[in-house]
Structure formats: structure tokens, C-alpha cells
Design a protein around this motif. Structure first.
Motif, mmCIF file in Angstrom:
data_model
loop_
_atom_site.group_PDB
_atom_site.id
_atom_site.type_symbol
_atom_site.label_atom_id
_atom_site.label_comp_id
_atom_site.label_asym_id
_atom_site.label_seq_id
_atom_site.Cartn_x
_atom_site.Cartn_y
_atom_site.Cartn_z
ATOM 1 N N MET A 66 29.208 22.720 35.081
ATOM 2 C CA MET A 66 29.774 23.813 34.409
ATOM 3 C C MET A 66 31.784 23.485 33.981
ATOM 4 N N LEU A 67 32.079 24.010 33.254
ATOM 5 C CA LEU A 67 33.071 23.941 32.678
ATOM 6 C C LEU A 67 33.482 25.299 33.017
ATOM 7 N N VAL A 68 35.310 25.609 33.999
ATOM 8 C CA VAL A 68 35.136 26.584 33.680
ATOM 9 C C VAL A 68 36.952 26.884 32.763
ATOM 10 N N ARG A 69 36.605 28.227 31.468
ATOM 11 C CA ARG A 69 38.361 27.950 31.186
ATOM 12 C C ARG A 69 38.837 29.341 31.348
ATOM 13 N N ILE A 70 40.420 29.203 31.403
ATOM 14 C CA ILE A 70 41.046 29.999 31.951
ATOM 15 C C ILE A 70 41.786 30.249 31.280
ATOM 16 N N VAL A 71 42.042 31.245 30.349
ATOM 17 C CA VAL A 71 43.847 31.711 29.383
ATOM 18 C C VAL A 71 43.844 32.408 29.555
ATOM 19 N N LYS A 72 45.628 32.144 29.553
ATOM 20 C CA LYS A 72 46.412 32.919 29.846
ATOM 21 C C LYS A 72 47.087 33.957 28.438
ATOM 22 N N MET A 73 47.080 34.751 28.061
ATOM 23 C CA MET A 73 48.097 35.488 26.824
ATOM 24 C C MET A 73 48.909 36.743 27.285
ATOM 25 N N GLY A 74 50.267 36.517 26.599
ATOM 26 C CA GLY A 74 50.823 37.538 26.532
ATOM 27 C C GLY A 74 50.999 38.233 25.000
ATOM 28 N N PHE A 75 51.492 39.733 25.227
ATOM 29 C CA PHE A 75 51.689 39.895 24.138
ATOM 30 C C PHE A 75 52.782 41.056 24.115
ATOM 31 N N TYR A 76 53.868 41.307 23.381
ATOM 32 C CA TYR A 76 54.084 42.380 22.279
ATOM 33 C C TYR A 76 53.644 43.736 22.609
ATOM 34 N N LYS A 77 54.379 44.587 23.544
ATOM 35 C CA LYS A 77 53.578 45.907 23.622
ATOM 36 C C LYS A 77 53.049 46.534 22.741
ATOM 37 N N GLN A 78 54.035 46.930 21.310
ATOM 38 C CA GLN A 78 52.484 47.288 20.716
ATOM 39 C C GLN A 78 51.942 45.757 20.073
ATOM 40 N N ASN A 79 51.266 45.367 20.591
ATOM 41 C CA ASN A 79 49.957 44.182 20.040
ATOM 42 C C ASN A 79 48.880 44.767 21.163
ATOM 43 N N ILE A 80 49.212 45.051 21.968
ATOM 44 C CA ILE A 80 47.978 45.016 22.969
ATOM 45 C C ILE A 80 46.946 46.035 22.176
ATOM 46 N N ASP A 81 47.129 47.594 21.788
ATOM 47 C CA ASP A 81 45.732 47.411 21.346
ATOM 48 C C ASP A 81 45.116 46.631 20.265
ATOM 49 N N VAL A 82 45.543 46.383 18.842
ATOM 50 C CA VAL A 82 45.560 45.755 18.735
ATOM 51 C C VAL A 82 44.980 44.082 18.728
ATOM 52 N N PHE A 83 45.052 43.097 20.129
ATOM 53 C CA PHE A 83 44.551 42.219 20.840
ATOM 54 C C PHE A 83 43.127 43.181 21.246
ATOM 55 N N LEU A 84 42.772 44.304 22.231
ATOM 56 C CA LEU A 84 41.689 44.740 22.772
ATOM 57 C C LEU A 84 40.618 45.013 21.827
ATOM 58 N N GLU A 85 41.198 45.854 20.307
ATOM 59 C CA GLU A 85 40.562 45.825 19.578
ATOM 60 C C GLU A 85 39.371 44.817 19.268
ATOM 61 N N ASN A 86 40.014 44.056 19.266
ATOM 62 C CA ASN A 86 39.938 42.470 18.548
ATOM 63 C C ASN A 86 38.943 41.735 19.474
ATOM 64 N N PHE A 87 39.799 41.784 20.525
ATOM 65 C CA PHE A 87 38.777 41.261 21.958
ATOM 66 C C PHE A 87 37.499 41.823 21.240
ATOM 67 N N ASP A 88 36.580 43.725 21.661
ATOM 68 C CA ASP A 88 36.128 43.904 21.398
ATOM 69 C C ASP A 88 34.962 43.831 20.379
ATOM 70 N N VAL A 89 35.826 43.866 19.474
ATOM 71 C CA VAL A 89 34.911 43.629 17.919
ATOM 72 C C VAL A 89 34.256 42.591 18.123
ATOM 73 N N THR A 90 34.507 41.046 19.045
ATOM 74 C CA THR A 90 33.938 39.764 19.034
ATOM 75 C C THR A 90 33.897 38.940 20.577
ATOM 76 N N LYS A 91 33.647 39.607 21.544
ATOM 77 C CA LYS A 91 33.363 39.408 23.158
ATOM 78 C C LYS A 91 32.004 38.537 22.783
ATOM 79 N N ALA A 92 31.128 39.704 21.961
ATOM 80 C CA ALA A 92 29.659 39.457 21.738
ATOM 81 C C ALA A 92 29.552 37.750 21.313
ATOM 82 N N LYS A 93 30.166 37.986 19.925
ATOM 83 C CA LYS A 93 30.346 36.699 19.518
ATOM 84 C C LYS A 93 30.395 35.209 20.334
ATOM 85 N N ILE A 94 31.753 35.506 21.092
ATOM 86 C CA ILE A 94 31.868 34.440 22.353
ATOM 87 C C ILE A 94 31.354 33.867 22.776
#
Length: 99
Positions: free
Chosen positions: A1-29
Motif C-alpha cells: 500500500m502506498l500512502v500519499r501526503i500532499v501539503k497545500m497552502g492557500f491565500y486566505k481569501q481562497n480557503i473557503d473556495v478550496f474547502l467547498e471544492n474538496f467537499d464536492v470532489t472528496k467522494a469522487k476521489i
């Protein structure tokens, strides 16, 4: 098994956009062939830093995901939101220690 860890930093004003996108795509991933686990973490000291933590049955499965339309659609939406260059590690799980 391979474990993948990804670190991402976002501009403060983009955090909610990222979280909304993750919520929409997490089940697909998570349901992508070869992915058996997915979590999202947020840094305690810097709330603009996030980590994804996922399990893949093999390096080939992860590569299939990284070459997929799904990955390119997700990455295309979040890449402009980054405040720092993302970092990624592929590691092997050696041991689980339970109490």
C-alpha cells in the motif's frame, strides 16, 4: 500500500473556495479505482495550510488517478488558489501501533 501526503497552502481569501471544492470532489476521489482512504487535515498553527492523506493500492493506481480527467479538473480549479508551491510525498506504511 502506498500512502500519499500532499501539503497545500492557500491565500486566505481562497480557503473557503478550496474547502467547498474538496467537499464536492472528496467522494469522487475516494471512489477512484485504487483509492481506499482519504482524509483532509488543517495545520494547527497556520490555518491556510492543509494536507491530504490518502491510501492507494499501488503506485500505478496513484499514477492512473494523477493522469485522470478527474485529477486534472480538480487540480485546474485549486492550482490558482495556492499561496505556496504544493509538496507531495509517497511513503510506505511500515507499522500500525494500537494500544
Amino acid at each position: 500500500m502506498l500512502v500519499r501526503i500532499v501539503k497545500m497552502g492557500f491565500y486566505k481569501q481562497n480557503i473557503d473556495v478550496f474547502l467547498e471544492n474538496f467537499d464536492v470532489t472528496k467522494a469522487k476521489i475516494r471512489s477512484f479505482d485504487g483509492c481506499s482512504y482519504l482524509e483532509l487535515y488543517r495545520d494547527k498553527k497556520d490555518p491556510s495550510i492543509f494536507f491530504t492523506y490518502s491510501y492507494w493500492e499501488s503506485e500505478a493506481a496513484l499514477e492512473n488517478y494523477r493522469k485522470s480527467e478527474l485529477f486534472h479538473a480538480i487540480w485546474g480549479k485549486i492550482k490558482p488558489l495556492f499561496s505556496i508551491r504544493p509538496e507531495a510525498w509517497s511513503v510506505d506504511k511500515i507499522e500500525i501501533v494500537n494500544s
